[in-house]
Design a protein around this motif. Sequence first.
Motif, PDB file in Angstrom:
ATOM      1  N   GLN A 167       0.826  -1.205   0.000  1.00 13.31           N
ATOM      2  CA  GLN A 167       0.000   0.000   0.000  1.00 13.31           C
ATOM      3  C   GLN A 167       0.864   1.261   0.000  1.00 13.31           C
ATOM      4  O   GLN A 167       0.493   2.267  -0.596  1.00 13.31           O
ATOM      5  CB  GLN A 167      -0.975  -0.005   1.189  1.00 13.31           C
ATOM      6  N   LYS A 168       2.026   1.207   0.632  1.00 12.27           N
ATOM      7  CA  LYS A 168       2.914   2.369   0.644  1.00 12.27           C
ATOM      8  C   LYS A 168       3.414   2.679  -0.762  1.00 12.27           C
ATOM      9  O   LYS A 168       3.461   3.843  -1.178  1.00 12.27           O
ATOM     10  CB  LYS A 168       4.090   2.119   1.582  1.00 12.27           C
ATOM     11  N   ILE A 169       3.771   1.647  -1.501  1.00  6.36           N
ATOM     12  CA  ILE A 169       4.257   1.835  -2.867  1.00  6.36           C
ATOM     13  C   ILE A 169       3.145   2.357  -3.766  1.00  6.36           C
ATOM     14  O   ILE A 169       3.348   3.292  -4.562  1.00  6.36           O
ATOM     15  CB  ILE A 169       4.841   0.517  -3.403  1.00  6.36           C
ATOM     16  N   ILE A 170       1.958   1.793  -3.651  1.00  8.08           N
ATOM     17  CA  ILE A 170       0.831   2.227  -4.478  1.00  8.08           C
ATOM     18  C   ILE A 170       0.474   3.686  -4.187  1.00  8.08           C
ATOM     19  O   ILE A 170       0.251   4.493  -5.101  1.00  8.08           O
ATOM     20  CB  ILE A 170      -0.392   1.317  -4.240  1.00  8.08           C
ATOM     21  N   ARG A 171       0.410   4.044  -2.918  1.00  7.66           N
ATOM     22  CA  ARG A 171       0.082   5.429  -2.558  1.00  7.66           C
ATOM     23  C   ARG A 171       1.126   6.397  -3.113  1.00  7.66           C
ATOM     24  O   ARG A 171       0.788   7.427  -3.705  1.00  7.66           O
ATOM     25  CB  ARG A 171       0.028   5.573  -1.039  1.00  7.66           C
ATOM     26  N   ALA A 172       2.403   6.088  -2.908  1.00  7.67           N
ATOM     27  CA  ALA A 172       3.463   6.995  -3.349  1.00  7.67           C
ATOM     28  C   ALA A 172       3.475   7.146  -4.865  1.00  7.67           C
ATOM     29  O   ALA A 172       3.725   8.237  -5.383  1.00  7.67           O
ATOM     30  CB  ALA A 172       4.818   6.490  -2.849  1.00  7.67           C
ATOM     31  N   VAL A 182       4.499  12.413   0.795  1.00 12.48           N
ATOM     32  CA  VAL A 182       5.888  12.724   1.157  1.00 12.48           C
ATOM     33  C   VAL A 182       5.986  13.006   2.655  1.00 12.48           C
ATOM     34  O   VAL A 182       6.906  12.532   3.332  1.00 12.48           O
ATOM     35  CB  VAL A 182       6.404  13.922   0.335  1.00 12.48           C
ATOM     36  N   LEU A 183       5.036  13.762   3.181  1.00 17.77           N
ATOM     37  CA  LEU A 183       5.061  14.098   4.610  1.00 17.77           C
ATOM     38  C   LEU A 183       4.731  12.894   5.492  1.00 17.77           C
ATOM     39  O   LEU A 183       5.268  12.762   6.595  1.00 17.77           O
ATOM     40  CB  LEU A 183       4.096  15.242   4.904  1.00 17.77           C
ATOM     41  N   THR A 184       3.868  12.020   5.016  1.00 14.84           N
ATOM     42  CA  THR A 184       3.590  10.795   5.770  1.00 14.84           C
ATOM     43  C   THR A 184       4.864   9.974   5.909  1.00 14.84           C
ATOM     44  O   THR A 184       5.178   9.446   6.982  1.00 14.84           O
ATOM     45  CB  THR A 184       2.491   9.964   5.079  1.00 14.84           C
ATOM     46  N   ASP A 185       5.618   9.884   4.826  1.00 13.06           N
ATOM     47  CA  ASP A 185       6.895   9.183   4.858  1.00 13.06           C
ATOM     48  C   ASP A 185       7.879   9.889   5.791  1.00 13.06           C
ATOM     49  O   ASP A 185       8.571   9.254   6.588  1.00 13.06           O
ATOM     50  CB  ASP A 185       7.467   9.103   3.437  1.00 13.06           C
ATOM     51  N   PHE A 186       7.918  11.212   5.711  1.00 14.24           N
ATOM     52  CA  PHE A 186       8.845  11.991   6.551  1.00 14.24           C
ATOM     53  C   PHE A 186       8.530  11.829   8.033  1.00 14.24           C
ATOM     54  O   PHE A 186       9.415  11.544   8.847  1.00 14.24           O
ATOM     55  CB  PHE A 186       8.785  13.466   6.159  1.00 14.24           C
ATOM     56  N   TRP A 187       7.257  12.020   8.400  1.00 11.65           N
ATOM     57  CA  TRP A 187       6.907  11.981   9.819  1.00 11.65           C
ATOM     58  C   TRP A 187       6.961  10.566  10.379  1.00 11.65           C
ATOM     59  O   TRP A 187       7.292  10.371  11.557  1.00 11.65           O
ATOM     60  CB  TRP A 187       5.531  12.604  10.054  1.00 11.65           C
ATOM     61  N   PHE A 188       6.643   9.560   9.569  1.00 13.62           N
ATOM     62  CA  PHE A 188       6.799   8.181  10.045  1.00 13.62           C
ATOM     63  C   PHE A 188       8.269   7.923  10.359  1.00 13.62           C
ATOM     64  O   PHE A 188       8.603   7.297  11.374  1.00 13.62           O
ATOM     65  CB  PHE A 188       6.314   7.177   9.001  1.00 13.62           C
ATOM     66  N   ASN A 189       9.153   8.400   9.505  1.00 22.94           N
ATOM     67  CA  ASN A 189      10.582   8.210   9.732  1.00 22.94           C
ATOM     68  C   ASN A 189      11.045   8.991  10.968  1.00 22.94           C
ATOM     69  O   ASN A 189      11.901   8.533  11.718  1.00 22.94           O
ATOM     70  CB  ASN A 189      11.365   8.657   8.501  1.00 22.94           C
ATOM     71  N   HIS A 190      10.466  10.171  11.170  1.00 22.25           N
ATOM     72  CA  HIS A 190      10.823  10.989  12.343  1.00 22.25           C
ATOM     73  C   HIS A 190      10.372  10.304  13.634  1.00 22.25           C
ATOM     74  O   HIS A 190      11.134  10.243  14.615  1.00 22.25           O
ATOM     75  CB  HIS A 190      10.179  12.368  12.234  1.00 22.25           C
TER      76      HIS A 190
END
Length: 662
Positions: A167-172, A182-190
């Motif tokens: 689902q992450k790949i499909i969404r991106a 992009v921000l979902t990826d950033f904040w999850f990593n944070h």
Amino acid sequence: MQASRRSLLAVLLIVAGTVVLSSWYHLPDHPQVALSLPYKKAGLTAQQAAAHLLSRFTFGAKPGEVEAVAAMGLEKWLSRQLQGDLPEDSLNAMLADYDIINMSNTEILDTYPRPARVLRMAIDEEVINKDSVDKSDKGLYRRQLAAYMLQKGFRPPQELYRQLANQKIIRAAYASNQLEEVLTDFWFNHFNVSVTKNDCAKFIPSYETTVIRPHVFDKFENLLVATAQSPAMLMYLDNFSSASADTSSAGQISQPYRKKLAARSPDSMEDSASQKQMLRKKIKAAKAPGLNENYAREVMELHTLGVDGGYTQQDVTEAARVLTGWTVFPMGSYGAVAAMRKAVDRIGESNLAARGFVHKGDFLFTPNRHDNKEKVVLGQRFPANGGYEEGKRLLSMLAHHPATARFISQKLAVRFVSDNPPKSLVDKMAKSFKDHDGDIRQVLMTMAASPEFWSAASLRQKTKSPFELVISTVRGLNAGISQPYQLYHWVTKMGQKMYYYQAPTGFPDKGQYWINTGALLNRMNFGLALASQRIPGVSFNLLALNHQHEPESAEAALSSFSKLLMPERKLDATVKRLTPLLNDPDLVKKVDAAADKNAVPQQPAAIETKNASMRSGEQNEMFDPVKKPGKKTAALSVAAGNNSMLSQVVGIIIGSPEFQRR
């Protein structure tokens, strides 16, 4: 007369206001703010600026998107992305098969129980004979267990993690609201959590969907509190078990004696039954949790203040005391947790609240485990008996601390501008953070409106992570993805096993972490494999990208497709550097061999997914990008609009150093 003048003045003000506001863009639940992007002062054309904007606020430009954004107007495009309300009908249709994104934590726990629990249930229900669970009957009991899982509607944990990656790949790749992704990826990593820690793994789908995603444009304090109260974070950094020394039975036993007790076995003692029973109670007490500082330390060092944020070890300990009793509400329908849930239900919500408990979703504050004494954190006094509210006060204090404004601004600038952003830019962003109560939208707008964002020192200065490389490639090729896990396999091979990063720091966001000899070879290998259709489940038409025009030569293809895949860049040096590779008949073999020798070290995997059942027609045997081609892959499959010459040229472009930049 005066009344008529006032009326005329009012009309003029309304007209003037309408004219002014026509160039402003409304953000929901936010005051109207002017978006003015100073790219012209940096000497950029609208197309060049659009390419830069897309490289920062999306996972990569799609064909024709640079021209479309320039025609729409950069300010208008960014405003819509900051709103995050573009329709996602086609994306939602693609995500329909991934039901975990709509499941609650309880539903996931009930659907994906641990294998050991399933086995116990099957034995208890006499579906499986306990005596058959040995090596001689391994095949039999596994078949019985599989049938039992099917009957109960249970699914293996591997499917959960596969869905999460897919689902992450499909969404991106396909989301219209790219900045949100992009921000979902950033904040999850944070606010990183990892599936390598079994206790929190099942909570990660809901963590990303209901905790991170809804708050990516929110005020930072709201995001911080949401993560602090998430079962995923509570389990990952162990705060779920943290209890006051005064309320914990473990806290009443000295540390040396606790170690001695924990090492003893009552069954090996020649004491009386009553003595053994007493010893068992002492051992249980010795093993009981006490104060745990993991979350308190990381919330200061990694989530808010930063490593140089001015806190001490004493502040960490005091903050941990403030957060005692913050734990997970009992979830699930099986085992001891189910019994706890029933007990809580019998007590009733109103009675719980009257006793000082706070229940919000899957979060629970338990006053009987909270440290009620006075604490002092960062010089701020927390009076005795503060209960749940002192934890909220602590997080609010951290969210609004000047060090947090600078630390978060620095991280955002590193993600969106350059590995070493100018101090002047970080200062502006930090001021915006403080002036607007940690409003993430406002900080992003301040960044985008700053000359530093558009300067030559920021253009194409970021290195794509493996995930960004893969997604920007499929977006640039306008590719269709029917087997997203194949791409996840490649992202993993290039060194970024998503959701598996064990450290709470999250993946580093600087180019030096991603780029070395082995990494570049793996990236070239990926480009060649994708362009030549060696990655199952990814399809595209190269000639369609070039308006059905077939280049006359490899050199012509290199020139035209470099411009298509890297729009608005000066490419003379890149084309010159890549030209010698065009006619190398052994290029694919050389890259395969080199990549095999220099594979990027991977994060240790807690769960083996290679042979897991695949959804949506994915192959059971994973495609290995560095194995020598077998019968299925000996000849490069050539799809419509793709020939071997063109595929090799495009593969070289994707693997080139210039394409690695964004």
